[in-house]
Scaffold this motif. Structure first.
Motif, PDB file in Angstrom:
ATOM      1  N   GLN A 100       0.845  -1.189   0.000  1.00 56.47           N
ATOM      2  CA  GLN A 100       0.000   0.000   0.000  1.00 56.47           C
ATOM      3  C   GLN A 100       0.885   1.245   0.000  1.00 56.47           C
ATOM      4  O   GLN A 100       1.887   1.302   0.721  1.00 56.47           O
ATOM      5  CB  GLN A 100      -0.899   0.031   1.245  1.00 56.47           C
ATOM      6  N   LYS A 142      -3.228   3.751  -2.905  1.00 52.48           N
ATOM      7  CA  LYS A 142      -3.015   2.662  -3.848  1.00 52.48           C
ATOM      8  C   LYS A 142      -2.725   1.362  -3.128  1.00 52.48           C
ATOM      9  O   LYS A 142      -2.085   1.339  -2.069  1.00 52.48           O
ATOM     10  CB  LYS A 142      -1.853   2.993  -4.782  1.00 52.48           C
ATOM     11  N   CYS A 143      -3.179   0.286  -3.733  1.00 54.98           N
ATOM     12  CA  CYS A 143      -2.989  -1.053  -3.177  1.00 54.98           C
ATOM     13  C   CYS A 143      -2.639  -1.989  -4.327  1.00 54.98           C
ATOM     14  O   CYS A 143      -3.234  -1.905  -5.409  1.00 54.98           O
ATOM     15  CB  CYS A 143      -4.266  -1.512  -2.486  1.00 54.98           C
ATOM     16  N   TRP A 186     -11.310  -2.828   0.723  1.00 52.75           N
ATOM     17  CA  TRP A 186     -10.877  -1.651   1.478  1.00 52.75           C
ATOM     18  C   TRP A 186     -11.562  -1.675   2.838  1.00 52.75           C
ATOM     19  O   TRP A 186     -12.780  -1.872   2.917  1.00 52.75           O
ATOM     20  CB  TRP A 186     -11.236  -0.343   0.774  1.00 52.75           C
ATOM     21  N   CYS A 190      -5.972  -2.286   2.992  1.00 56.02           N
ATOM     22  CA  CYS A 190      -6.366  -3.017   1.798  1.00 56.02           C
ATOM     23  C   CYS A 190      -6.125  -4.505   2.076  1.00 56.02           C
ATOM     24  O   CYS A 190      -5.187  -4.861   2.812  1.00 56.02           O
ATOM     25  CB  CYS A 190      -5.520  -2.545   0.626  1.00 56.02           C
ATOM     26  N   GLY A 213      -2.582  -5.547   3.684  1.00 57.27           N
ATOM     27  CA  GLY A 213      -1.431  -4.679   3.521  1.00 57.27           C
ATOM     28  C   GLY A 213      -1.146  -3.938   4.821  1.00 57.27           C
ATOM     29  O   GLY A 213      -1.895  -4.052   5.776  1.00 57.27           O
ATOM     30  N   THR A 244      -2.497   2.621   5.111  1.00 57.86           N
ATOM     31  CA  THR A 244      -2.130   4.033   4.953  1.00 57.86           C
ATOM     32  C   THR A 244      -2.755   4.787   6.105  1.00 57.86           C
ATOM     33  O   THR A 244      -3.976   4.722   6.309  1.00 57.86           O
ATOM     34  CB  THR A 244      -2.663   4.616   3.627  1.00 57.86           C
TER      35      THR A 244
END
Lengths: 116, 116
Positions: free
Chosen positions: B6, B22-23, B34, B91, B108, B111
């Motif tokens: 991520q 972004k993933c 998400w 993600c 992930g 963020t």
């Protein structure tokens, strides 16, 4: 509606102690899966174990063990000889089908603090 | 390659900004997710993509706009966010149609978003 309850909000132990994290779930499905995830301070959720509803065998992986009991709708997680690196938030989760797709219902998590 | 990546790791944005999270995964998984996670809370599902099509939108406000350009990439476009949207955005991916009932989700690192 499905539900996962982790009654212990926070547990503090000293290194080398054994600790058990409790998880109780509710579901009307006969086929379901239960999971445990670990979330260290870095934030990433790390998959630990999956158990399906037809397999009540307990599982041991190194210092980790899991006790699945359908009769009490519980899926408890024991860490033997805890270490500082075990400090994290641990989530129990139940897989459910929504609109034909599978999602996870998480418990509120148990924060484990292992001090040296 | 068994990881979900991520970017960015941290993001600070104003309420009038437009940004994207972004993933990426290269495990051949066909379901991507998400989640939003507030401090001391479990992850909350926002969106599920299955075979690059949006399958689940958990009543997320339109200021969050997901996009799946291909089977390996998942974006989350952010516009006109509010301070209460500050959270860790995770993600995840899993194999099969929306992961199947028993497939674990691989997460992930997240963020960490701050909205000023």
């Amino acid at each position: 509606a499905q539900k996962v309850t982790q009654a212990q909000t926070e547990i503090s132990v000293v290194e080398k102690e054994d600790v058990t994290l409790d998880c109780v779930y509710e579901t009307r499905d006969t086929t379901y899966y239960l999971f445990w995830y670990k979330q260290p301070p870095s934030g990433e959720l790390v998959f630990l174990i999956r158990r399906n509803s037809f397999d009540e065998q307990n599982e041991i992986s190194g210092r980790y063990s899991w006790n699945f009991q359908k009769s009490t709708s519980s899926f408890n997680f024991t860490i033997t000889a805890s270490q500082v690196v075990d400090s994290a938030v641990y989530f129990c989760a139940l897989s459910e089908a929504i609109q034909g797709y599978s999602t996870l219902t998480f418990g509120k998590g148990t924060m484990l603090l292992v001090s040296p | 390659d068994t990881e979900v990546t991520q970017t960015p790791k941290h993001l600070v944005m104003g309420m009038t900004n437009k940004k994207s999270l972004k993933c990426e995964q290269h495990m051949g998984h066909r379901a991507m997710y998400w989640y939003k996670q507030k401090a001391k809370k479990p992850p909350e599902l926002m969106f599920v993509y299955s075979y690059e099509k949006l399958s689940i939108n958990e009543s997320v406000p339109s200021r969050f706009s997901p996009e799946c350009p291909n089977s390996s990439l998942l974006n989350l476009h952010l516009h006109a966010l509010q301070p209460e949207d500050s959270a860790l955005y995770l993600c995840a991916s899993s194999p099969g149609l929306a992961g199947g009932l028993g497939h674990e989700q691989f997460f992930g690192p997240g963020t960490r978003l701050t909205v000023l």
